[in-house]
Structure formats: C-alpha cells, structure tokens
Design a protein around this motif. Structure first.
Motif, PDB file in Angstrom:
ATOM      1  N   GLY A   1     -45.680  24.526 -36.271  1.00  0.00           N
ATOM      2  CA  GLY A   1     -45.780  23.926 -34.942  1.00  0.00           C
ATOM      3  C   GLY A   1     -44.512  24.575 -34.201  1.00  0.00           C
ATOM      4  N   SER A   2     -43.678  25.193 -34.901  1.00  0.00           N
ATOM      5  CA  SER A   2     -42.433  25.813 -34.300  1.00  0.00           C
ATOM      6  C   SER A   2     -42.397  27.032 -33.142  1.00  0.00           C
ATOM      7  CB  SER A   2     -41.432  25.863 -35.475  1.00  0.00           C
ATOM      8  OG  SER A   2     -41.802  27.377 -35.955  1.00  0.00           O
ATOM      9  N   GLY A   3     -43.345  27.877 -33.823  1.00  0.00           N
ATOM     10  CA  GLY A   3     -43.537  28.931 -33.264  1.00  0.00           C
ATOM     11  C   GLY A   3     -42.394  29.879 -33.086  1.00  0.00           C
TER      12      GLY A   3
ATOM     13  N   TYR B   1     -51.018  28.649 -36.034  1.00  0.00           N
ATOM     14  CA  TYR B   1     -49.943  28.084 -35.147  1.00  0.00           C
ATOM     15  C   TYR B   1     -50.861  27.391 -33.919  1.00  0.00           C
ATOM     16  CZ  TYR B   1     -47.173  28.097 -31.239  1.00  0.00           C
ATOM     17  OH  TYR B   1     -46.411  27.592 -29.880  1.00  0.00           O
TER      18      TYR B   1
ATOM     19  N   ASP C   1     -49.842  24.711 -30.598  1.00  0.00           N
ATOM     20  CA  ASP C   1     -48.962  23.871 -29.437  1.00  0.00           C
ATOM     21  C   ASP C   1     -49.965  23.527 -28.266  1.00  0.00           C
ATOM     22  OD1 ASP C   1     -49.011  25.819 -27.679  1.00  0.00           O
ATOM     23  OD2 ASP C   1     -46.770  26.467 -28.012  1.00  0.00           O
ATOM     24  N   LYS C   2     -49.387  22.928 -27.314  1.00  0.00           N
ATOM     25  CA  LYS C   2     -50.182  22.412 -26.364  1.00  0.00           C
ATOM     26  C   LYS C   2     -50.872  23.625 -25.175  1.00  0.00           C
ATOM     27  CE  LYS C   2     -47.939  18.066 -26.128  1.00  0.00           C
ATOM     28  NZ  LYS C   2     -46.895  17.256 -25.654  1.00  0.00           N
TER      29      LYS C   2
END
Length: 117
Positions: free
Chosen positions: A14-16, A90, A92-93
């Motif tokens: 989730g960090s990217g 991975y 995220d939004k």
C-alpha cells in the motif's frame, strides 16, 4: 482466545514506494507487455537492483477485465525465469498495479556508462 482471521494486508503493498515507476495506464495489453519487456532488457545492463512500481488502470464497474490479471500472470512467469526477483500487488484509491524488484544485470560486459541510462 486468538483471533484466527486472515490478515491480507501483508500481501498487498500500500506504500507505493519504489525506486522507479512504470506507468502503463491507458495502454492495451500488447503495449503494456512490450513496455515491461523493454524495462527488463534495460535492466540486464545495470549493476544495481531496482524496485519498480508498475501502475495500471483501476477497475471500473461495467468495463470488463483490467490488465491486472494478464500483467500479473506475465510477471509471475518472469519471476519463475528469475528475470524479476520479487513481485507484490499494489493498490491505492487511484490505481492498481505491482511493485517488482529487478535483479542486477548478469551480462559480462556491463560498463559504467550503461548504468547511467
């Protein structure tokens, strides 16, 4: 009493965070796979390990399958061939994709000039 629920948070990045980013948003599968092939080929001439965030279009309801599954299958094949050393989904939004780690190049005649490109 222990909590036996499955924690999937460790399976998804989730960090990217990555050294580099390969943005494949807006591409079709053929062009996305060609971009990955070119990235792998360039890495063969580099001395250092690199991490790369591969960005893909997010799923949109009603628009069918995204590139996530076919690109993921391709990355697993590259992992089996030891062309990449690690792959993790991975999300995220804004997008989905993968964080991969590319091993240092194995070509015998790696020059210092090639490592800068």
């Amino acid at each position: 009493m222990e909590d036996d629920t499955l924690n999937l948070n460790n399976l998804i990045d989730g960090s990217g965070y990555a050294d580099y980013e390969l943005d494949l948003t807006g591409l079709d599968l053929r062009h996305a796979l060609e971009s990955i092939r070119q990235m792998i080929e360039r890495q063969r001439r580099r001395r250092e390990v690199r991490s790369v965030l591969i960005r893909l279009d997010p799923p949109v309801p009603g628009q069918g399958e995204t590139l996530f599954r076919p690109v993921g299958k391709h990355l697993v094949e590259l992992l089996k061939k030891e062309m990449i050393s690690r792959v993790k989904p991975y999300a995220d939004k804004e997008c989905s994709g993968f964080v991969i780690h590319l091993p240092a190049g194995k070509e015998e005649n790696i020059s210092d000039d090639d490592t800068d490109s």
